[in-house]
Design an enzyme around this catalytic site. Structure first.
Site, mmCIF file in Angstrom:
data_model
loop_
_atom_site.group_PDB
_atom_site.id
_atom_site.type_symbol
_atom_site.label_atom_id
_atom_site.label_comp_id
_atom_site.label_asym_id
_atom_site.label_seq_id
_atom_site.Cartn_x
_atom_site.Cartn_y
_atom_site.Cartn_z
ATOM 1 N N ASP A 11 0.647 -1.339 -0.159
ATOM 2 C CA ASP A 11 0.332 -0.137 0.115
ATOM 3 C C ASP A 11 0.932 1.840 0.274
ATOM 4 O O ASP A 11 1.230 1.417 0.886
ATOM 5 C CB ASP A 11 -0.719 0.104 1.282
ATOM 6 C CG ASP A 11 -1.886 -1.295 1.281
ATOM 7 O OD1 ASP A 11 -1.574 -2.185 0.655
ATOM 8 O OD2 ASP A 11 -3.372 -0.949 1.511
ATOM 9 N N GLU A 42 -4.235 2.422 -2.942
ATOM 10 C CA GLU A 42 -5.705 3.122 -2.207
ATOM 11 C C GLU A 42 -5.391 3.884 -0.857
ATOM 12 O O GLU A 42 -6.065 4.460 -0.897
ATOM 13 C CB GLU A 42 -6.518 1.702 -1.263
ATOM 14 C CG GLU A 42 -5.753 0.521 0.217
ATOM 15 C CD GLU A 42 -6.853 0.537 1.030
ATOM 16 O OE1 GLU A 42 -8.232 0.638 0.277
ATOM 17 O OE2 GLU A 42 -5.975 -0.125 1.854
ATOM 18 N N ASN A 43 -4.169 4.050 -0.253
ATOM 19 C CA ASN A 43 -3.805 5.312 -0.290
ATOM 20 C C ASN A 43 -3.335 6.497 -0.780
ATOM 21 O O ASN A 43 -2.392 7.392 0.209
ATOM 22 C CB ASN A 43 -3.012 4.889 1.252
ATOM 23 C CG ASN A 43 -4.492 3.454 1.761
ATOM 24 O OD1 ASN A 43 -3.338 2.174 1.548
ATOM 25 N ND2 ASN A 43 -5.177 4.348 2.778
ATOM 26 N N ASN A 70 -10.593 -1.371 0.452
ATOM 27 C CA ASN A 70 -11.849 -0.287 1.170
ATOM 28 C C ASN A 70 -10.897 1.356 1.124
ATOM 29 O O ASN A 70 -12.822 1.741 0.866
ATOM 30 C CB ASN A 70 -11.839 -0.920 2.452
ATOM 31 C CG ASN A 70 -10.463 -0.495 3.393
ATOM 32 O OD1 ASN A 70 -9.160 -0.628 3.100
ATOM 33 N ND2 ASN A 70 -9.939 0.257 4.352
ATOM 34 N N HIS A 71 -10.200 1.888 1.071
ATOM 35 C CA HIS A 71 -10.364 2.818 0.805
ATOM 36 C C HIS A 71 -10.813 4.177 -0.515
ATOM 37 O O HIS A 71 -10.808 4.648 -1.403
ATOM 38 C CB HIS A 71 -8.925 4.003 1.096
ATOM 39 C CG HIS A 71 -9.164 3.932 2.606
ATOM 40 N ND1 HIS A 71 -9.394 4.711 3.386
ATOM 41 C CD2 HIS A 71 -8.102 2.838 3.113
ATOM 42 C CE1 HIS A 71 -9.721 4.478 4.672
ATOM 43 N NE2 HIS A 71 -8.138 3.246 4.519
ATOM 44 N N HIS A 153 -7.147 -7.888 -0.328
ATOM 45 C CA HIS A 153 -7.017 -7.062 0.177
ATOM 46 C C HIS A 153 -8.131 -7.470 1.292
ATOM 47 O O HIS A 153 -9.232 -7.134 1.664
ATOM 48 C CB HIS A 153 -7.577 -6.016 0.078
ATOM 49 C CG HIS A 153 -7.560 -4.150 0.711
ATOM 50 N ND1 HIS A 153 -6.012 -3.952 0.388
ATOM 51 C CD2 HIS A 153 -7.960 -3.511 0.850
ATOM 52 C CE1 HIS A 153 -6.065 -2.714 1.177
ATOM 53 N NE2 HIS A 153 -7.545 -2.155 1.877
ATOM 54 N N HIS A 180 -1.095 -3.497 6.469
ATOM 55 C CA HIS A 180 -0.020 -1.883 6.149
ATOM 56 C C HIS A 180 1.373 -2.547 7.314
ATOM 57 O O HIS A 180 2.556 -1.656 7.599
ATOM 58 C CB HIS A 180 0.017 -0.741 6.506
ATOM 59 C CG HIS A 180 -0.935 -0.168 5.543
ATOM 60 N ND1 HIS A 180 -1.360 1.279 5.272
ATOM 61 C CD2 HIS A 180 -1.961 -0.436 4.721
ATOM 62 C CE1 HIS A 180 -2.141 1.907 4.555
ATOM 63 N NE2 HIS A 180 -2.805 0.548 4.433
HETATM 64 FE FE LIG Z 1 -4.493 0.233 2.473
HETATM 65 FE FE LIG Z 2 -7.281 -1.067 3.291
#
Ligand SMILES: [Fe+2]
Ligand SMILES: [Fe+2]
Length: 263
Positions: A11, A42-43, A70-71, A153, A180
């Site tokens: 990530d 995603e981040n 999810n983000h 994920h 993470h």
């Molecule tokens: Fe993440």
């Molecule tokens: Fe995530």
């Protein structure tokens, strides 16, 4: 036997993570003779989601496919961008939303590959069954495509390990993202699938999973709403290197790779 060398980058978190990738990816590509680079993005946008501009920037650095999780909807403008960029994935088992969870392409040397993005259901928001979704999506990949990578994920270790066993021998690798925190359990399953529970994060580690520690610790103390900022120091890149036999799709090795901004 010809080998496809693949780098999977955990990530990418905020500007510190993006900067680290920008500074080091070309060198990594040369040093490890990489054929394919996949990253979870995603981040990328200050920890929350990814924008069209950042997607284009990361792909321009040499990343071939971006997975997410999810983000992905944190930045709403990404929704209308999905049809334009098939190399940006979102989990295939989401119940709705634009975009796809499967990409099928070819490396620079012409080896066909596929990337599948799934999300777990334990301690995460609602989604369809990732196991049955994997069956459905893998059936869509042409039979002559041997090199197949899955980003699982998910929050809990048991769900990720179960996916590794479920897909052993059917895909080249199942790599976990989302927590993470890199795990030390990389291995080859008996039927040739490379596996790791979590690749870890590419971003600042002087905080709590990427965010400045002060506000996060305070939130655990008082439970009140708080504004989270991206942490700034101890910037690490966490990734795995996977070598795959291009004719069988079996992995030969998986190894963790971690380095700091100034190393
Ligand atoms: Fe993440
Ligand atoms: Fe995530």
């Amino acid at each position: 036997m010809n080998t496809v060398s693949i780098l999977f980058i955990g990530d990418i978190f905020g500007r510190p993570g993006r900067t680290l990738v920008a500074d080091h990816l070309r060198d990594l590509m040369d040093r490890h003779h990489l054929d394919l680079v996949i990253a979870n993005g995603e981040n990328a946008a200050a920890g929350f989601g990814i924008t069209p501009r950042l997607t284009a920037e990361l792909l321009a650095l040499g990343i071939d496919v971006l997975t997410t999780g999810n983000h992905i909807w944190d930045r709403r403008e990404i929704m209308e961008y999905f049809p334009q960029e098939p190399r940006l994935l979102r989990p295939a088992n989401f119940v709705s939303g634009p975009g796809r969870g499967l990409y099928h392409g070819a490396t620079r040397s012409g080896v066909e590959y596929a990337v599948l993005n799934l999300q777990g259901r334990v301690f995460m928001s609602q989604s369809d069954c990732p196991f049955r979704t994997a069956d459905r999506e893998l059936a869509r990949i042409p039979a002559d495509v041997r090199v197949v990578l899955v980003d699982m994920h998910a929050e809990v270790t048991s769900e990720k390990i179960s996916m590794g066993w479920y897909l052993d021998g059917r895909v080249s690798a199942v790599v976990g993202t989302h927590t993470h925190v890199a795990t030390a359990d990389e291995r080859l399953f008996p039927n040739g699938t490379a596996y790791i529970t979590d690749v870890g994060m590419t971003g600042p580690h002087d905080g709590v999973i990427g965010m400045d520690k002060k506000a996060i610790v305070q939130k655990f103390l008082d439970g009140l709403p708080a504004r989270f900022e991206v942490a700034e120091r101890d910037i690490q890149m966490n990734c795995v290197l996977i070598d795959v036999d291009e004719s069988t799709g079996r992995s030969q090795s998986i190894s963790r790779l971690r380095f700091h901004l100034d190393s």
